[in-house]
Design a protein around this motif. Structure first.
Motif, PDB file in Angstrom:
ATOM      1  N   ASP A 189       0.836  -1.192   0.000  1.00 54.02           N
ATOM      2  CA  ASP A 189       0.000   0.000   0.000  1.00 54.02           C
ATOM      3  C   ASP A 189       0.877   1.251   0.000  1.00 54.02           C
ATOM      4  O   ASP A 189       0.585   2.217  -0.709  1.00 54.02           O
ATOM      5  CB  ASP A 189      -0.930  -0.009   1.216  1.00 54.02           C
ATOM      6  N   SER A 241       2.364   1.591  -3.539  1.00 56.73           N
ATOM      7  CA  SER A 241       1.382   2.095  -4.488  1.00 56.73           C
ATOM      8  C   SER A 241       1.209   3.606  -4.337  1.00 56.73           C
ATOM      9  O   SER A 241       1.146   4.345  -5.331  1.00 56.73           O
ATOM     10  CB  SER A 241       0.044   1.381  -4.260  1.00 56.73           C
ATOM     11  N   ARG A 249       2.097   6.702  -6.901  1.00 59.43           N
ATOM     12  CA  ARG A 249       1.029   7.603  -7.313  1.00 59.43           C
ATOM     13  C   ARG A 249       1.452   9.067  -7.172  1.00 59.43           C
ATOM     14  O   ARG A 249       1.097   9.901  -8.010  1.00 59.43           O
ATOM     15  CB  ARG A 249      -0.224   7.331  -6.486  1.00 59.43           C
TER      16      ARG A 249
END
Length: 333
Positions: free
Chosen positions: A229, A232, A236
């Motif tokens: 997580d 990611s 981003r």
């Protein structure tokens, strides 16, 4: 009851006027317009709320003005393209290839003082299946109730990857908690060697006390999901920068967000905001070592002395964990 209602009404509108003034003051308008705009908003707002008749007319005028301030607020967009300070100029990112995650731009500055350092970055590959621990650092710079939190992921080969959620500052810009509420800083994930992030605070910054806790009784499958997580989100941010917010998007609330995969995560507690007490909360939830009283755990979890002694040692991460409670929990599959 009418008196209470009036008091609530007045306090609510005072808070809106104050917020509007600060939003204008911390906008990207030229300095004279910011000062003048904030003052004008305050004067006109108070005048229409107190003097306009009928009162509904005054309320309509005020809310129209406030809507314009909100429009300007939401029009402020974060960016990855500013004249950044050297310590947050380079964005990390990761490549995922099955079980292997390659992290690019891991920060590894060599400090001579807090502001004097040799810039360094490296790339490194980690095997997700070898992730075996999840640690939390609390850095207290004297406020006690408010600290800076960081996390570190440990792997079977003895390496650690440390992540600190911070403000991305431009050259000449200093951190202000008040500015942190008003879209003045982009959010920045420092992905670094522990000899960078931790040693900076224990060995070179004055007056910081750093605590280290190992998270206990959590499935490694969940920890790996939490790690991914983070990965990611880090990727981003390279494409879609976001604002830092001192209340809702800070170093602790963001960590809580990344623990979504953990079914036993803390849903909410006032100590998430007053994060200087987050270790007490983790102790109550049995997330850290509970074999000794909390006061003893907190005292024994201070790593400043170990870090000062380790300093340039390549085994820095191992040495700061020596003799700390709970550093060898039973690993769950």
């Amino acid at each position: 009851m009418k008196a209470i209602g009036k008091i609530v009404f007045v306090l609510f509108h005072i808070s809106l006027v104050a917020w509007g003034c600060l939003a204008i003051y911390f906008s990207y308008l030229p300095v004279p317009l910011r000062y003048g705009g904030a003052g004008l908003f305050a004067v006109v707002s108070i005048a229409v709320l107190l003097l306009a008749r009928p009162k509904l007319k005054g309320a309509v005028i005020f809310w129209a003005m406030f809507a314009l301030v909100l429009l300007g607020w939401f029009s402020m967009k974060p960016s990855n393209h500013r004249d950044w300070q050297a310590d947050n100029a380079v964005l990390p990112y990761a490549e995922v290839n099955g079980d292997v995650i390659t992290i690019h731009n891991i920060r590894n500055f060599d400090y001579r003082s807090e502001t004097d350092y040799t810039i360094g970055y490296y790339d490194k590959s980690f095997t997700l299946s070898s992730l075996n621990s999840f640690d939390v650092f609390l850095c207290d710079w004297g406020l006690n109730a408010i600290v800076h939190t960081m996390v570190s992921f440990g792997f079977d080969n003895g390496s650690f990857l440390c992540i600190s959620i911070e403000t991305r500052k431009e050259k000449g810009e200093a951190y202000s908690t008040l500015k942190g509420f008003f879209r003045q800083y982009e959010q920045f994930y420092v992905v670094a060697d522990e000899r960078d992030l931790i040693r900076l605070r224990t060995n070179y910054r004055q007056g910081e006390t750093v605590y280290l806790y190992r998270i206990q009784d959590v499935s490694m499958a969940v920890v790996r999901q939490v790690f991914m997580d983070y990965i990611s989100y880090i990727n981003r941010l390279t494409e879609s920068p976001e604002w830092y917010n001192a209340l809702t998007g800070n170093c602790t609330t963001e960590i809580r967000g990344h623990t979504r995969p953990n079914p036993d995560r803390i849903n909410w507690d006032w100590r998430i905001l007053a994060n200087g007490y987050i270790d007490e909360l983790m102790y109550e939830k049995k997330m850290v070592d509970t074999s000794i009283p909390f006061t003893a755990l907190k005292k024994q979890s201070i790593i400043n002395q170990n870090a000062m002694a380790a300093d340039q040692d390549p085994n820095f991460s191992k040495k700061i964990r020596q003799n700390l409670p709970g550093m060898d929990p039973v690993k769950q599959p």
